[in-house]
Design a protein around this motif. Structure first.
Motif, PDB file in Angstrom:
ATOM      1  N   ALA A   1      78.111  15.932  13.593  1.00 40.70           N
ATOM      2  CA  ALA A   1      79.091  14.905  13.950  1.00 40.70           C
ATOM      3  C   ALA A   1      78.362  13.616  14.276  1.00 40.70           C
ATOM      4  O   ALA A   1      78.166  13.278  15.427  1.00 40.70           O
ATOM      5  N   ARG A   2      77.925  12.912  13.258  1.00 41.00           N
ATOM      6  CA  ARG A   2      77.161  11.687  13.475  1.00 41.00           C
ATOM      7  C   ARG A   2      78.009  10.659  14.217  1.00 41.00           C
ATOM      8  O   ARG A   2      79.181  10.511  13.953  1.00 41.00           O
ATOM      9  N   GLY A   3      77.392   9.989  15.131  1.00 48.35           N
ATOM     10  CA  GLY A   3      78.108   8.953  15.860  1.00 48.35           C
ATOM     11  C   GLY A   3      78.974   9.482  16.981  1.00 48.35           C
ATOM     12  O   GLY A   3      79.728   8.720  17.577  1.00 48.35           O
ATOM     13  N   ALA A   4      78.908  10.769  17.253  1.00 49.12           N
ATOM     14  CA  ALA A   4      79.691  11.287  18.377  1.00 49.12           C
ATOM     15  C   ALA A   4      79.206  10.648  19.673  1.00 49.12           C
ATOM     16  O   ALA A   4      78.018  10.395  19.843  1.00 49.12           O
TER      17      ALA A   4
ATOM     18  N   THR B   1      72.307  16.176  16.416  1.00 45.23           N
ATOM     19  CA  THR B   1      72.378  16.117  14.955  1.00 45.23           C
ATOM     20  C   THR B   1      72.722  17.490  14.387  1.00 45.23           C
ATOM     21  O   THR B   1      73.325  17.594  13.337  1.00 45.23           O
TER      22      THR B   1
ATOM     23  N   VAL C   1      68.799  11.740  18.982  1.00 42.61           N
ATOM     24  CA  VAL C   1      69.216  12.850  18.129  1.00 42.61           C
ATOM     25  C   VAL C   1      69.948  13.927  18.923  1.00 42.61           C
ATOM     26  O   VAL C   1      70.536  14.835  18.352  1.00 42.61           O
TER      27      VAL C   1
ATOM     28  N   LEU D   1      76.968   7.353  25.608  1.00 41.85           N
ATOM     29  CA  LEU D   1      75.791   7.335  24.733  1.00 41.85           C
ATOM     30  C   LEU D   1      76.156   8.017  23.411  1.00 41.85           C
ATOM     31  O   LEU D   1      76.811   9.051  23.411  1.00 41.85           O
ATOM     32  N   ARG D   2      75.712   7.412  22.301  1.00 39.75           N
ATOM     33  CA  ARG D   2      76.125   7.900  21.001  1.00 39.75           C
ATOM     34  C   ARG D   2      74.926   8.394  20.209  1.00 39.75           C
ATOM     35  O   ARG D   2      73.831   7.861  20.334  1.00 39.75           O
ATOM     36  N   LEU D   3      75.205   9.368  19.387  1.00 37.08           N
ATOM     37  CA  LEU D   3      74.184   9.876  18.482  1.00 37.08           C
ATOM     38  C   LEU D   3      73.732   8.739  17.573  1.00 37.08           C
ATOM     39  O   LEU D   3      74.560   7.990  17.062  1.00 37.08           O
ATOM     40  N   GLY D   4      72.424   8.605  17.378  1.00 36.93           N
ATOM     41  CA  GLY D   4      71.931   7.584  16.461  1.00 36.93           C
ATOM     42  C   GLY D   4      71.686   6.228  17.102  1.00 36.93           C
ATOM     43  O   GLY D   4      71.262   5.293  16.438  1.00 36.93           O
TER      44      GLY D   4
END
Lengths: 460, 597
Positions: free
Chosen positions: A24-27, A52, B7, B58-61
């Motif tokens: 779930a990218r950007g979660a 990731t 990540v 906080l967000r992934l990436g």
């Protein structure tokens, strides 16, 4: 901080109240999630871990019958929030903020994240304005002040919520303005809830009350959310609208059990009695929301109620609570059994902020010495009572016999006020009557000046 | 984009990649908000970071920015009187920038960038200096001279050094190798600052609290664990020490405790006078505040920050009291991070390294000869409150503290319930400093000090035995001498050990008053005892005048003390004479009316 809405079809798995989402990218950590599953009620959840490989969502409702593969998962991009505003006064909502009173969903003046932000300690004002609760055990010996968090430690079958209700009903500040009340029921029964609310009905009091109800039958995990919604609303009323707000949260024990339940599902290493190691910190994020702002007019005072399992004050729930709150009002089973009402056991009770609120120009110049002396005599009397149980009254010294008599009268006359409301002066008068029945030489905590200046003293 | 990205994130932890070059304890800014974090694990190209700030949102990436160095304290003039969060940001500056509620990602330097300090050089260009040498001084606060030191690892000949008015960013001079000298120096908080030599702790840190000074003293440079369940008065003891302990500088670490208590400190301290210098207490105090609802990892850092600041003032040659409230919250922060890392838990879920970390922290306290010239002496005295769950001292944090500390001030809920404060349990408490400091007390206060201490301890011990017996047979069954002892022991508890933290006179008890009270109580016992030995019944003895005279001694300021002691002596002498004279004196009102000094 808001992210766009993203929808995923099918989750990788589920266990208990946790749902796993791959890739779930950007979660966003903490964002709100809406779930749709064919033939199932809509559910909500919150992202508690992003990765990731795997993103973890904690569901608010029961996961019974949920099929992960066919579930549509909508990440809303919004952190859990709550509308706040004066219009919330008079409303009755459930533990997730939905109306239970047949009125439309509140819109509010603003939308606030429910997790709150810690109050910067340098912007706090020191709480020092007393609240007259009308209860001698509190006003006289464990004085409550505005901005304090003072929990009631109750036991199964003891009238903890009753005591909180009495305080809410009769709490007055010297200025006279009434409190706005935010009541949040956390996993308590219909009967307890009704008992509490009936005290307000048919009165304008309800118009300055906000009620959040998570009953026994409601989703467990909503118990973690409900007090935060309530405190978010209360913070707005206190710190932005400038009202004096009293927040009653009952029962913190149910809250902690919900916390333990979710920790177990997350396979976390358990601390004492299976409660998670971070329970102290978690409870602190509730209780520390009490206080007063340095440049504000309002205040947020908390009266949490908890049930000590097996009356054990060393159980992690009362123990961790006591380390965070500014004292505690402990109910005694013996007193309750003997019909003393309210059954407040003053020895383990404490108000840490009392010293700032009492004294000359606030309550009475003698308040501290008076309270210390009552405590010392009552403690002596209780101890002597135990000795008497072994050796008999005759084996006691004169002084100890007098102390036992003092303890008996203290419980009957001072604590056992029944439903009568007492002003500060009335409370002091009852205490002085008891003290005057003792020889002056045994009142070591009261110096001659204080003794001479007591109300009704015959010129020293 | 090639910088590291988030990540994974959960609670106070985040994982970043690629971070192959990361070093352990390196400080990182994570995400667009710039959350402050510290690398605690590196595996391949993934670094695990503990975050000192709230992570919701906080967000992934999201990107991360390594800073290249560890968490450091900025040490220099302006620390005294400041209120810092766990990672060294002044809370006042944070409030000015982001309002009454703390927002993550705030940036604020510990020391003011604008303030100009008047520097007076103590040595001339051309001299050779080494780490710890005093370059000169600035007046940090009235009565507090801030000595500017050569950083511990620097050395060389001074090329330039000039008196003048400087900010902490401007060089005040330079070494010949080009190293610039400034008023402030950074130091990594987790590394102990080096000293020339460690010294014996045989001088007490006078606390003004009778139970500690007389019965369980702490040496300058000593360490004390103060465990107690909730409501036993740990915080009041720590605050009382901050006000009255004999220290040039106080560093108070409020670690995981209540916000309202800090509001109280912030209101009270500036208005209070140091009983020795007459100056505001706040002027010699550094507060490190991380309340229980502030992020947990910063709580762990706050204790190290406090220790580093304390060491820095010690290096100037000051006696520093480091007061930590509470060490348990520090340990719980360790546990929380360890648990999120899925480390194998030890006792009660605490990581197995709890005891070694805690021991290393205690070892940073001590009395020392700091590095550099001129020769001087400094001390960090560490008093750590411990909050045992359920008041049970067998739990890991209390036990680890006891192994490391030189004194135990155990607090007892039963005493607190009776409102006997400080609620120090004299049966359980101990001090390994009582022996080494005895000679000082005997020289400075009174030759009989060590004997009095022993007399009082013995009396309390005998009291416990008798109360056990009395609990079985009733006090009336005891003989007169023993019942007298019970009465005197009660006076010892109420008048000597008991001390009011809120009474302006009683809150600070100078050693002379403590000594007088202890001596008078022993004399009272002996006087009444001799009357009984000559055949008087205990009931017929009127102790009240002597008791009132003793109460007056307890409330006597320094000027009145000698007169009050004389009065008390004569009241006791009158009691002693009762044994010889057959008739009873009128008694009762001899010294009445003198109680309210």
């Amino acid at each position: 901080m808001t992210a766009p809405v993203r929808t995923y079809r099918g989750a990788a798995g589920a266990s208990g109240p946790l749902l796993y989402l791959p890739d779930a990218r950007g979660a966003v950590l903490g964002e709100w999630v809406a779930l749709e599953s064919p033939g199932q009620p809509a559910r909500r959840g919150q992202v508690i871990e992003v990765g990731t490989q795997l993103t973890v969502i904690q569901l608010l409702e029961e996961s019974h019958g949920l099929a992960p593969a066919s579930t549509r998962v909508k990440l809303t991009g919004e952190l859990a929030g709550m509308p706040v505003g004066l219009e919330l006064l008079g409303r009755v909502l459930d533990g997730a903020g939905n109306p239970l009173d047949g009125l439309p969903r509140p819109v509010g003046e603003a939308w606030r994240p429910v997790w709150g932000a810690p109050l910067n300690p340098v912007r706090r004002a020191r709480p020092a304005d007393v609240i007259e609760t009308g209860i001698s055990a509190i006003d006289g010996l464990n004085t409550l002040v505005r901005g304090q968090k003072l929990p009631v430690f109750s036991g199964p079958g003891l009238p903890g919520l009753d005591l909180a209700a009495r305080v809410v009903e009769s709490a007055r500040v010297p200025g006279g303005e009434p409190f706005a009340v935010v009541f949040v029921a956390i996993g308590i029964t219909e009967r307890e809830t009704r008992g509490f609310l009936e005290r307000f009905e048919d009165r304008e009091a309800l118009e300055r009350t906000v009620v959040f109800l998570n009953r026994t039958s409601d989703p467990t995990l909503e118990r973690l959310l409900a007090p935060r919604l309530a405190l978010t609303v209360a913070e707005h009323l206190a710190f932005e609208a400038g009202l004096h707000v009293l927040v009653v949260m009952a029962d913190i024990t149910h809250y902690c059990e919900a916390l333990r339940e979710i920790a177990a599902y997350r396979e976390e290493i358990p601390g004492r009695r299976g409660y998670p190691g971070y329970m102290y910190t978690d409870l602190a994020t509730l209780f520390e929301r009490a206080g007063i702002l340095r440049d504000g007019t309002g205040s947020l005072t908390q009266l949490p109620v908890l049930t000590m399992p097996d009356d054990d004050i060393t159980h992690p729930i009362p123990d961790l609570t006591g380390y965070i709150t500014e004292g505690q009002i402990v109910l005694g089973r013996d007193l309750h059994r003997r019909g003393v009402s309210p059954p407040v056991d003053v020895l383990p009770s404490l108000s840490r902020l009392m010293k700032a609120g009492i004294g000359r120009g606030r309550t009475a110049s003698f308040h501290r010495a008076w309270a210390d002396q009552i405590y010392a005599l009552y403690a002596q009397g209780r101890e002597a009572r135990l000795t008497a149980a072994i050796v008999g009254e005759a084996g006691l010294s004169e002084a100890d016999r007098r102390a036992v008599g003092f303890a008996d009268r203290f419980e009957g006359e001072f604590l056992g006020q029944g439903d009568r409301r007492r002003s500060f002066d009335e409370t002091f008068a009852v205490g002085w009557t008891l003290l005057e029945s003792m020889p002056r030489d045994e009142l070591l905590r009261i110096d001659d000046e204080t003794w001479a200046a007591r109300p009704g003293a015959d010129g020293g | 984009m090639s910088g590291p990205l988030v990540v994974m994130a959960a609670g106070a932890l985040a994982r970043l990649r690629p971070m192959r070059e990361a070093s352990l304890n390196e400080l990182v800014r994570v995400g667009e908000a710039g959350l402050l974090g510290e690398v605690i694990r590196v595996e391949g190209d993934v670094a695990t970071v503990q975050l000192f700030e709230e992570t919701a949102g906080l967000r992934l990436g999201e990107p991360a920015r390594p800073t290249g160095g560890p968490l450091t304290a900025e040490l220099g003039p302006g620390l005294a009187g400041s209120v810092l969060d766990g990672v060294g940001r002044p809370l006042e500056a944070v409030a000015r920038a982001s309002g009454a509620f703390l927002q993550p990602g705030a940036e604020a330097a510990t020391l003011s960038r604008e303030h100009r300090w008047e520097f007076r050089a103590a040595i001339r260009p051309g001299s050779t200096v080494a780490g710890g040498d005093v370059l000169g001084t600035v007046d940090e606060k009235p009565g507090l001279e801030h000595r500017i030191l050569v950083p511990p690892r620097a050395a060389g000949r001074i090329a330039a050094l000039e008196d003048g008015s400087y900010t902490v960013d401007e060089p005040i001079g330079a070494l010949e190798d080009g190293t610039e000298l400034r008023l402030a120096q950074p130091w990594p908080v987790r590394v102990p600052r080096p000293v020339a030599a460690r010294l014996r702790g045989d001088r007490p840190m006078v606390t003004g609290q009778r139970v500690f000074d007389l019965l369980f003293p702490v040496a300058q440079g000593g360490t004390v664990a103060v465990p107690g369940g909730f409501g036993t008065g740990k915080t009041v003891i720590e605050q009382t020490l901050a006000k009255f302990a004999e220290a040039d500088v106080v560093v108070y670490v409020g670690c995981g405790e209540r916000g309202n208590e800090m509001a109280e400190v912030l209101e009270e301290f500036p208005a209070l006078e140091d009983p020795r210098s007459g100056r505001s207490i706040m002027d010699r105090t550094v507060l490190v505040v991380n309340t229980s609802n502030m992020p947990v990892a910063a709580r762990e850092a706050s204790t190290y920050l406090g220790m580093t600041v304390a060491e820095y003032y010690r290096d100037m040659g000051y006696r520093v009291a480091l007061l930590s409230d509470s060490l348990s919250r520090w340990a719980e922060a360790l546990r929380e991070i360890a648990s999120r890392l899925q480390e194998l838990p030890g006792e009660e879920g605490y990581p197995t390294y709890l005891s070694s970390r805690l021991g290393a922290l205690f070892e940073r306290a001590g009395r020392c000869a700091p590095l550099g010239k001129p020769e001087r002496e400094g001390a960090v005295t560490f008093v750590a409150a411990v909050s045992p769950p359920g008041g049970d001292f067998s739990e890991p944090v209390t036990q680890a503290s006891l192994r490391a500390a030189g004194a135990l001030w155990a607090l007892d809920p039963a005493l607190a319930h009776q409102r006997q404060f400080p609620a120090v349990d004299w049966e359980v408490s101990y001090s390994l400093y009582a022996g080494p400091t005895a000679a000082w007390f005997a020289d400075e206060v009174g030759a009989d000090w060590p004997d009095l201490r022993q007399e009082i301890l013995t009396l309390l011990e005998r009291d416990r035995e008798l109360r056990d017996v009395a609990g079985l047979v009733g006090p009336e069954a005891l003989e007169d001498g023993d019942r007298l002892l019970l009465q005197v022991a009660r006076l010892v508890r109420e008048l000597l050990i008991g001390q009011s933290a809120v009474d302006p006179v009683d809150a600070f008890s100078p050693l002379a008053r403590t000594h007088a009270l202890a001596g008078l109580l022993v004399a009272l016992r002996d006087g009444a005892r001799s009357a009984i030995d000559r055949g008087r019944a205990l009931e017929s003895l009127d102790l009240a005048p002597a008791v009132r005279a003793l109460s007056a001694v307890r409330r006597a300021g320094p000027d009145e003390l000698p007169a009050r002691v004389v009065e008390a002596r004569s009241a006791i002498a009158a009691l002693r004479r009762e044994g010889t004279a057959g008739d009873q004196p009128a008694g009762g009102d001899v010294t009445a009316g003198e109680g309210g000094a």
